[in-house]
Design a protein around this motif. Structure first.
Motif, PDB file in Angstrom:
ATOM      1  N   LYS A  25     -29.729  27.799   3.357  1.00  0.00           N
ATOM      2  CA  LYS A  25     -29.492  29.032   4.106  1.00  0.00           C
ATOM      3  C   LYS A  25     -29.504  28.773   5.609  1.00  0.00           C
ATOM      4  N   PHE A  26     -30.416  27.908   6.067  1.00  0.00           N
ATOM      5  CA  PHE A  26     -30.533  27.623   7.497  1.00  0.00           C
ATOM      6  C   PHE A  26     -29.519  26.595   7.977  1.00  0.00           C
ATOM      7  N   GLY A  27     -28.708  26.045   7.065  1.00  0.00           N
ATOM      8  CA  GLY A  27     -27.734  25.035   7.460  1.00  0.00           C
ATOM      9  C   GLY A  27     -28.351  23.677   7.704  1.00  0.00           C
ATOM     10  N   ILE A  28     -29.477  23.411   7.034  1.00  0.00           N
ATOM     11  CA  ILE A  28     -30.175  22.135   7.183  1.00  0.00           C
ATOM     12  C   ILE A  28     -29.825  21.231   6.004  1.00  0.00           C
ATOM     13  N   ASP A  29     -29.364  20.037   6.285  1.00  0.00           N
ATOM     14  CA  ASP A  29     -29.008  19.080   5.246  1.00  0.00           C
ATOM     15  C   ASP A  29     -30.274  18.347   4.808  1.00  0.00           C
ATOM     16  N   LEU A  30     -30.817  18.755   3.665  1.00  0.00           N
ATOM     17  CA  LEU A  30     -32.085  18.191   3.191  1.00  0.00           C
ATOM     18  C   LEU A  30     -31.876  17.589   1.807  1.00  0.00           C
ATOM     19  N   ASP A  31     -32.079  16.286   1.702  1.00  0.00           N
ATOM     20  CA  ASP A  31     -31.938  15.574   0.432  1.00  0.00           C
ATOM     21  C   ASP A  31     -33.073  15.988  -0.504  1.00  0.00           C
ATOM     22  N   PRO A  32     -32.737  16.489  -1.715  1.00  0.00           N
ATOM     23  CA  PRO A  32     -33.779  16.915  -2.652  1.00  0.00           C
ATOM     24  C   PRO A  32     -34.775  15.818  -2.999  1.00  0.00           C
ATOM     25  N   ASN A  33     -34.311  14.569  -2.960  1.00  0.00           N
ATOM     26  CA  ASN A  33     -35.180  13.444  -3.315  1.00  0.00           C
ATOM     27  C   ASN A  33     -35.887  12.839  -2.110  1.00  0.00           C
ATOM     28  N   SER A  34     -35.651  13.430  -0.937  1.00  0.00           N
ATOM     29  CA  SER A  34     -36.259  12.896   0.272  1.00  0.00           C
ATOM     30  C   SER A  34     -37.748  13.222   0.323  1.00  0.00           C
ATOM     31  N   PRO A  35     -38.577  12.294   0.819  1.00  0.00           N
ATOM     32  CA  PRO A  35     -40.008  12.609   0.975  1.00  0.00           C
ATOM     33  C   PRO A  35     -40.242  13.724   1.987  1.00  0.00           C
ATOM     34  N   ILE A  36     -39.228  13.992   2.830  1.00  0.00           N
ATOM     35  CA  ILE A  36     -39.376  15.072   3.808  1.00  0.00           C
ATOM     36  C   ILE A  36     -39.506  16.411   3.099  1.00  0.00           C
ATOM     37  N   ALA A  37     -38.725  16.622   2.028  1.00  0.00           N
ATOM     38  CA  ALA A  37     -38.803  17.876   1.273  1.00  0.00           C
ATOM     39  C   ALA A  37     -40.195  18.073   0.712  1.00  0.00           C
ATOM     40  N   ALA A  38     -40.759  17.006   0.138  1.00  0.00           N
ATOM     41  CA  ALA A  38     -42.105  17.093  -0.415  1.00  0.00           C
ATOM     42  C   ALA A  38     -43.136  17.349   0.684  1.00  0.00           C
ATOM     43  N   SER A  39     -42.930  16.738   1.851  1.00  0.00           N
ATOM     44  CA  SER A  39     -43.886  16.924   2.947  1.00  0.00           C
ATOM     45  C   SER A  39     -43.835  18.346   3.498  1.00  0.00           C
ATOM     46  N   ILE A  40     -42.632  18.943   3.496  1.00  0.00           N
ATOM     47  CA  ILE A  40     -42.505  20.334   3.957  1.00  0.00           C
ATOM     48  C   ILE A  40     -43.258  21.257   3.018  1.00  0.00           C
ATOM     49  N   SER A  85     -40.135  31.472  11.947  1.00  0.00           N
ATOM     50  CA  SER A  85     -41.163  30.446  12.118  1.00  0.00           C
ATOM     51  C   SER A  85     -41.006  29.336  11.097  1.00  0.00           C
ATOM     52  N   PHE A  86     -40.617  29.702   9.872  1.00  0.00           N
ATOM     53  CA  PHE A  86     -40.458  28.675   8.847  1.00  0.00           C
ATOM     54  C   PHE A  86     -39.243  27.793   9.129  1.00  0.00           C
ATOM     55  N   GLU A  87     -38.173  28.369   9.636  1.00  0.00           N
ATOM     56  CA  GLU A  87     -37.017  27.550   9.987  1.00  0.00           C
ATOM     57  C   GLU A  87     -37.377  26.552  11.084  1.00  0.00           C
ATOM     58  N   LEU A  88     -38.152  27.001  12.061  1.00  0.00           N
ATOM     59  CA  LEU A  88     -38.583  26.082  13.124  1.00  0.00           C
ATOM     60  C   LEU A  88     -39.449  24.969  12.548  1.00  0.00           C
ATOM     61  N   LEU A  89     -40.319  25.334  11.589  1.00  0.00           N
ATOM     62  CA  LEU A  89     -41.175  24.332  10.944  1.00  0.00           C
ATOM     63  C   LEU A  89     -40.312  23.272  10.251  1.00  0.00           C
ATOM     64  N   MET A  90     -39.280  23.702   9.541  1.00  0.00           N
ATOM     65  CA  MET A  90     -38.415  22.765   8.828  1.00  0.00           C
ATOM     66  C   MET A  90     -37.651  21.863   9.793  1.00  0.00           C
ATOM     67  N   ARG A  91     -37.161  22.452  10.873  1.00  0.00           N
ATOM     68  CA  ARG A  91     -36.378  21.650  11.821  1.00  0.00           C
ATOM     69  C   ARG A  91     -37.260  20.632  12.544  1.00  0.00           C
ATOM     70  N   ALA A 119     -39.799  19.212  11.133  1.00  0.00           N
ATOM     71  CA  ALA A 119     -40.104  18.196  10.131  1.00  0.00           C
ATOM     72  C   ALA A 119     -39.005  17.142  10.030  1.00  0.00           C
ATOM     73  N   ILE A 120     -37.754  17.552  10.240  1.00  0.00           N
ATOM     74  CA  ILE A 120     -36.640  16.594  10.138  1.00  0.00           C
ATOM     75  C   ILE A 120     -36.247  16.048  11.512  1.00  0.00           C
ATOM     76  N   GLY A 121     -36.975  16.452  12.544  1.00  0.00           N
ATOM     77  CA  GLY A 121     -36.710  15.945  13.884  1.00  0.00           C
ATOM     78  C   GLY A 121     -35.475  16.535  14.531  1.00  0.00           C
ATOM     79  N   ALA A 122     -35.122  17.784  14.125  1.00  0.00           N
ATOM     80  CA  ALA A 122     -33.890  18.389  14.647  1.00  0.00           C
ATOM     81  C   ALA A 122     -34.172  19.583  15.550  1.00  0.00           C
ATOM     82  N   GLN A 123     -35.410  19.700  16.021  1.00  0.00           N
ATOM     83  CA  GLN A 123     -35.755  20.838  16.848  1.00  0.00           C
ATOM     84  C   GLN A 123     -35.890  20.426  18.318  1.00  0.00           C
ATOM     85  N   ALA A 124     -35.091  21.006  19.180  1.00  0.00           N
ATOM     86  CA  ALA A 124     -35.173  20.703  20.610  1.00  0.00           C
ATOM     87  C   ALA A 124     -36.473  21.260  21.186  1.00  0.00           C
TER      88      ALA A 124
END
Length: 534
Positions: A350-365, A385-391, A393-398
Motif C-alpha cells: 500500500k505504501f509503495g515499499i518494495d519489501l521481499d517477503p523472505n527478507s529478514p527486514i520484514a521479520a525485524s519490522i 507513523s507506521f509508514e515512517l517506521l517501515m521506511r 527500517a529499509i533505510g529509505a527515510q530522508a
C-alpha cells in the motif's frame, strides 16, 4: 419473482430526537438531497406543527427539487376538542405543502385513557376523521399506528379496530410501530400475520409498513422479518439515530434487502453511495462515526489478526460477508501487536515499499512493531507513523531535520487570566541549527508553533498542515499521575489526512513524538508528489 419495498427515512424527524443530535435547516436540506441521491423513497422532514425550525425547513424545501424521493410532513391525529378544520396540527401539515403526509394515532388503550384522556370510541373517531380530512389534499397518505405491538398484546381487538378506522379514513399504508422498542422477532411474526388477515378482509389495496425502535437491539431484525412476511414499507434512520436507543438502522437494512434478500428499490441500485451518506449525516450532526457499525463502519471490513489477513489476501470471502465496495466502504488491513508478516507485507504494498517477503527486514519490522506496541504504541489510528517506521527500517527515510532539544514553560501570573505557555526548540536542518520560541494555547500548541516557526524557512509547505484532532489515552493507572500516555494526532493538508502517535510518561514528550512524525510525513509525501511530477 422479484419483490419491491419502500424505504422511508425519518432521520430528519425521529433521528433528531436522539440525545446530542441537532441539525440546522441548512443541514437538513443537504441531508435531504443526499438521501434523494441514495434513492430513498420517502424523506420525513419533521413535524411542522411542533417547532419553527420544522416550519422553516418545509417552506425552504418548496423551492428545492428532489429527483426521486417524496418529502413527507409528519403529525398527529386532531385533538378531540378541535374539529379538523380548526385543528392547528392538521392545518400545519397542509401548509407544509408536501406530496405525502404521515399522521400517527393511538393503538394502545392505556395511551387513549392516560395520555389523551378520552374514551376508546373517541379515539377511533379522531383517527378516521383526521385521515378523511387530509385525504383530498394530499397525493399519498400514511398512518403510523403508534405503540401498535404493545397495544395488540394488551388488547388486540382494540388495536385492530384502530387500523380499521385508518382504512376507512383513507390511509394507503398502515405502519405498525414498535414505539417502545421492546419487541423480539418471535413476537412480531404472529402479530403481523394476524394484521395481514385483518387488512386483507377489508381492503385489497392498503399495504403495511414497519417502524421499529431499537431498545431491545432487535429493530433491524424485526424489520427484516416483517419484510420477509410481506410488509412493503420499512421506516428507519441513517446510522440508527433516534430517541433513547435509536431507530431501525437503514444502513443495515438496505444492504440486507438488496444484497441478501433479493429485494428491489431505488436505494439498492445506488447502494455504493451508502457509506458516504452515513458519513455525511454524522458530520453534519457533529457526532463521531460508529466505526464498529455493520456495512458502513470503518471497522466493518478491517482485519487485524495475521491469520485473517493472510486468508483475506487469498480470498476475501474467507472473512467478509460482502465486498466492501458494494456499499461504498473499503477493506482495511490493521497494524497491531496481533499482526503477522502478512499485515506488514500488505502495508508495504500500500505504501509503495518494495519489501521481499523472505527478507529478514520484514521479520525485524514485525518484531519491532510488537515491541513498540508492548510499550504502548498503537498504529491502527496512526498509519503515517507506521509508514515512517517501515521506511526507516529499509533505510529509505530522508532525515529532514534533527531535534537538539526543547523546553516548554507554563506560567499563571494572575488567577483571573488563563495560563501562558512558551515553547523553545532547537532543531538542526542540513547542518544549520535553528533556535526558536513561540507562545501557544498550552504546551502542545506552543511546541507546534515553535517547530513550524523554525522549520518553515526551510520547508514553507509546513504552513499547510492543519491539526484536526488530538487524543490522549492514559495507558496504565498503576503509577497514578506517573503513568504512560499515548497521544494520537490527526493532521491534514490540501491533499490528504493522516494520523501519528507518540508514547511517553511525559505528555509533552509523547505529543512531541507525534508532532515530529506528522511534520516528517508531510515532507515525505510532498517529496514523493514532486518526484512523480518530474
Amino acid at each position: 419473482m422479484t419483490r419491491s419495498v419502500q424505504i422511508y427515512d425519518t432521520t430528519l424527524r425521529d433521528g433528531t430526537q436522539a440525545e446530542n443530535f441537532n441539525l440546522s435547516v441548512t443541514d437538513k436540506i443537504r441531508i435531504s438531497h443526499k438521501l434523494d441521491n441514495l434513492g430513498i423513497d420517502f424523506i420525513e422532514g419533521g413535524w411542522p406543527g411542533s417547532n419553527p425550525l420544522a416550519v422553516e425547513f418545509f417552506k425552504t424545501m418548496q423551492g428545492e427539487t428532489l429527483k426521486h424521493a417524496k418529502l413527507v410532513a409528519f403529525g398527529s391525529t386532531r385533538l378531540f376538542s378541535n374539529p379538523c378544520q380548526e385543528d392547528k396540527n392538521l392545518q400545519a401539515l397542509l401548509d407544509a405543502k408536501t406530496p405525502v403526509i404521515t399522521i400517527f394515532g393511538k393503538s394502545w388503550d392505556i395511551h387513549v385513557h392516560d395520555a389523551l384522556r378520552i374514551e376508546l370510541e373517541d379515539n377511533l373517531l379522531i383517527i378516521e376523521e383526521s385521515l378523511a380530512y387530509l385525504k383530498p389534499h394530499v397525493e399519498t397518505l400514511f398512518y403510523d399506528a403508534e405503540h401498535f405491538f404493545d397495544g395488540f398484546k394488551k388488547n388486540h381487538d382494540y388495536a385492530l379496530a384502530t387500523l380499521g378506522k385508518a382504512i376507512s379514513g383513507g390511509a394507503e399504508c398502515l405502519v405498525l410501530c414498535d414505539t417502545n422498542g421492546g419487541m423480539l422477532p418471535h413476537e412480531v411474526q404472529p402479530i403481523i400475520e394476524r394484521v395481514q388477515r385483518f387488512v386483507t378482509e377489508r381492503s385489497k389495496t392498503v399495504t403495511l409498513g414497519i417502524h421499529a425502535h431499537n431498545d431491545s437491539e432487535t429493530a433491524v431484525a424485526n424489520s427484516l422479518l416483517a419484510l420477509s412476511l410481506g410488509v412493503t414499507q420499512v421506516q428507519g434512520t441513517m446510522n440508527g439515530y433516534g430517541e433513547r436507543c435509536g431507530n431501525c438502522n437503514l444502513t443495515s437494512v438496505i444492504p440486507a434487502l438488496g444484497l441478501k434478500m433479493g429485494y428491489e428499490c431505488e436505494s439498492v441500485k445506488n447502494i455504493d453511495r451508502l457509506y458516504d451518506t452515513a458519513m455525511l449525516v454524522d458530520e453534519l450532526a457533529n457526532l463521531p462515526h460508529n466505526k464498529y457499525q455493520p456495512y458502513v463502519g470503518r471497522s466493518a471490513f478491517a482485519h487485524k489478526g495475521g491469520i485473517h489477513v493472510s486468508a483475506v489476501k487469498r480470498n476475501p470471502l474467507t472473512y467478509e460477508h460482502i465486498e466492501p465496495e458494494k456499499v461504498g466502504n473499503v477493506r482495511r488491513i490493521l497494524i497491531s501487536d496481533q499482526a503477522g508478516k502478512s499485515n506488514v507485507l500488505h502495508k508495504a504494498k500500500k505504501f509503495g515499499i518494495d519489501l521481499d517477503p523472505n527478507s529478514p527486514i520484514a521479520a525485524s519490522i514485525v518484531a519491532e512493531l510488537k515491541n513498540l506496541e508492548n510499550q504502548g504504541f498503537q498504529y491502527e489510528g496512526a498509519e503515517a507513523s507506521f509508514e515512517l517506521l517501515m521506511r526507516r527500517a529499509i533505510g529509505a527515510q530522508a532525515n529532514f531535520f534533527t531535534l537538539r532539544g526543547f523546553r516548554a514553560i507554563n506560567s499563571k501570573r494572575s488567577m483571573d487570566k488563563p495560563p501562558e505557555t512558551e515553547a523553545t526548540i532547537r532543531v538542526e536542518v542540513g547542518g544549520e541549527e535553528v533556535h526558536t520560541a513561540a507562545m501557544g494555547d498550552g504546551p502542545v500548541n506552543a511546541l507546534d508553533k515553535a517547530m513550524r516557526k523554525g522549520l518553515t524557512q526551510f520547508y514553507p509547505a509546513l504552513e499547510e498542515i492543519e491539526l484536526v484532532d488530538y487524543k490522549v489515552r492514559v495507558l496504565s493507572g498503576q503509577h497514578g499521575t506517573g503513568a504512560k500516555v499515548r497521544v494520537l494526532i490527526e493532521s491534514k493538508d490540501k491533499y490528504e489526512q493522516w494520523g501519528t502517535v507518540g508514547v511517553s510518561v511525559n505528555i509533552i514528550e509523547a505529543s512531541w513524538q507525534a508532532l515530529v512524525d506528522s511534520l516528517t510525513y508531510k515532507l515525505m509525501r510532498d517529496e514523493q508528489r514532486n518526484a512523480t511530477k518530474n
